[in-house]
Design a protein around this motif. Structure first.
Motif, short mmCIF file in Angstrom:
data_model
loop_
_atom_site.label_atom_id
_atom_site.label_comp_id
_atom_site.label_asym_id
_atom_site.label_seq_id
_atom_site.Cartn_x
_atom_site.Cartn_y
_atom_site.Cartn_z
N GLY A 30 59.44 56.56 39.66
CA GLY A 30 60.60 57.43 39.80
C GLY A 30 61.85 56.97 39.08
O GLY A 30 62.89 57.62 39.18
N TYR A 31 61.80 55.88 38.30
CA TYR A 31 62.99 55.40 37.59
C TYR A 31 63.18 56.23 36.32
O TYR A 31 62.24 56.41 35.55
N PHE A 32 64.41 56.72 36.07
CA PHE A 32 64.63 57.69 35.01
C PHE A 32 65.21 57.13 33.71
O PHE A 32 65.06 57.72 32.66
N LEU A 33 65.95 56.04 33.80
CA LEU A 33 66.64 55.55 32.61
C LEU A 33 65.68 54.84 31.67
O LEU A 33 64.59 54.42 32.06
N ASP A 34 66.09 54.67 30.44
CA ASP A 34 65.26 53.99 29.44
C ASP A 34 65.33 52.48 29.58
O ASP A 34 64.44 51.77 29.08
N ASN A 35 66.40 52.00 30.22
CA ASN A 35 66.58 50.55 30.38
C ASN A 35 66.92 50.22 31.83
O ASN A 35 67.56 51.02 32.53
N VAL A 36 66.49 49.05 32.26
CA VAL A 36 66.87 48.51 33.56
C VAL A 36 68.03 47.56 33.31
O VAL A 36 67.89 46.60 32.55
#
Length: 490
Positions: free
Chosen positions: A355-361
């Motif tokens: 469910g994580y949407f961004l391209d980077n953490v």
């Protein structure tokens, strides 16, 4: 800390989400590095869908629970709610039901029920071929004709064809008689279309909880309205403070300006609370606050409305808001020279699937300039300063091949919210990070009175050296003239 934050924590957006929606979500993030999305709307209603399907006859011992090895109660099997609430005392006040209804290959068995003036909770099992979590959808639940507006559920997969579930709701706003008429409508379960309509009666706890209802008439004038503390319901299953307010004049925005409530006991300690729903129109508003602490030995409490947003400190990077995390410094001296650093890495496919949407953490760390890392067992006993009046003590770390459980103790004035631990990060000397997945375990409140909370993270390599980081907070601005004092000895 408010209804919107709770809703954010209960909604899981599908991976196929439209990019425009994704961008809107990213811009709307406030206190957290990323929204901790867990459940679809169907999940919020799912186990509630099996709430009372056949509670009409006598009390028997549920065979379905005995069939689960080592488990005598689903309350013990699941243990905590989706917001980390404890089910610790539910079993001792529960009534066994063991009633089943089956439709088109879906069999639902109600196991135990608990209901008093404060809480409704139900355990159940669901059986069907390849049954999955988040597989139910409910129309409504009514008790004596009153609609339950806020409900929740937590389930656990027993095997491919069986789920165990606890469904629970706060009912402190309802004036319930001993015998309660239930009207329940289930629309879907799995791929099977209903509806299933149930109307029946059930009694309050077979073993009385001796819940206590204190009717109050305490009010205070606040900007644009008058706030009144209406009643307090106290029981071993929980405590709920109900409030209402009347606007000075017609208010088309229907906004009362209250961002949060702080509740302090007679010893000056902030109690752990969470919102349990609120509503408003242009003339008035109302809401409920759940108090997670045991109030048995507390003589009085002070209720304080807060009008400015507070909580986790954050920083915006490229229009996305991230929590600022304080790391362990391997030193009892909190004046050790520190600096703020930003670490970013590409998101993994596993993180995207959860469910994580961004391209980077991305993480923002307050870290000691000496960069002292330590073996995981050496982090036990360390303290992290998270606010001007609060420190967090690392009480224990249990690192196994399956998970890493960190147990914290909230020290100071108690203002640190236990769900802040959802954002805890363990990272090694190369800044390889281990943290909660978007669909992972949430932090749980193990003992509210002692400030003990925990979070389960993925496993780590115990041969490496690490730091632990958790969010720091801005503490709320308290205005003395808005305090409402409540005597619990009434």
């Amino acid at each position: 800390m408010n209804d919107f934050e709770n809703i954010k924590n209960e909604i899981k957006i599908p991976r196929s989400v439209d990019l425009a929606i994704k961008a809107g979500i990213e811009r709307g993030r406030k206190e957290k590095r990323s929204i901790k999305l867990q459940r679809t709307y169907k999940k919020v209603a799912a186990a509630a869908a099996i709430l009372f399907v056949a509670v009409t006859a006598g009390i028997v011992h549920p065979e379905i629970v005995k069939a689960i090895p080592g488990i005598n109660s689903i309350f013990k099997l699941i243990n905590h709610g989706s917001m980390g609430e404890s089910f610790d005392k539910f079993e001792q006040f529960s009534s066994s039901v063991n009633k089943t209804i089956e439709k088109s290959g879906i069999k639902i068995t109600i196991d135990e029920i608990v209901i008093d003036d404060n809480v409704l909770a139900i355990t159940s099992t669901e059986e069907g071929e390849n049954l999955k979590e988040n597989s139910g959808y409910m129309g409504h639940i009514k008790l004596n004709g009153n609609l339950i507006r806020t409900r929740n559920s937590k389930d656990k997969k027993v095997n491919d064809n069986k789920l165990a579930t606890v469904t629970y709701a706060n009912v402190a706003d309802l004036d319930l008689s001993k015998d309660i008429a239930v009207d329940l409508n289930i629309v879907w379960f799995g791929d099977v279309k209903g509806p299933w309509d149930f109307k029946f009666k059930v009694s309050k706890a077979d073993k009385p909880t001796n819940s206590k209802v204190i009717n109050l008439n305490e009010d205070v004038k606040i900007p644009n309205s008058t706030l009144k503390v209406d009643k307090l319901v106290m029981s071993p299953l929980g405590n709920t403070l109900s409030y209402l307010g009347v606007f000075d004049s017609s208010n088309n925005s229907m906004i009362n300006g209250i961002k949060d409530f702080i509740i302090i006991d007679d010893k000056g300690k902030c109690l752990q609370t969470k919102s349990s729903g609120s509503s408003s129109n242009n003339l008035k508003y109302n809401g409920k606050i759940e108090i997670l602490n045991d109030l048995t030995d507390i003589n009085s409490i002070t209720v304080i409305p807060i009008f400015k947003q507070w909580g986790i400190k954050s920083k915006q990077i490229n229009e996305v808001t991230y929590s600022i995390l304080q790391t362990t410094v391997n030193n009892s001296d909190f004046t050790v020279p520190q600096e703020t650093i930003i670490k970013s890495r590409p998101v993994t496919e596993k993180e995207k699937s959860s469910g994580y949407f961004l391209d980077n953490v991305t993480h923002i760390f307050n870290i000691d300039k000496g960069r002292e890392f330590a073996n995981i067992d050496k982090l036990i006993g360390q303290r992290i300063k998270v606010g001007s009046s609060n420190t967090i003590f690392i009480k224990n770390i249990e690192a196994t091949d399956k998970e890493t459980k960190i147990t914290f103790k909230i020290e100071g004035n108690g203002l640190y919210y236990y769900r802040n631990f959802d954002n805890a990060v363990i990272f090694d000397e190369n800044y390889n990070d281990v943290e909660r997945a978007e669909d992972g375990y949430t932090a749980v409140m193990e003992n509210a009175n002692e400030g003990i909370a925990s979070i389960k993270l993925p496993p780590i390599n115990k041969t490496k050296k690490y730091k632990i980081a958790i969010p720091i907070i801005d503490e709320p601005q308290i205005d003395e003239k808005y305090k409402i004092n409540i005597d619990l000895a009434k």
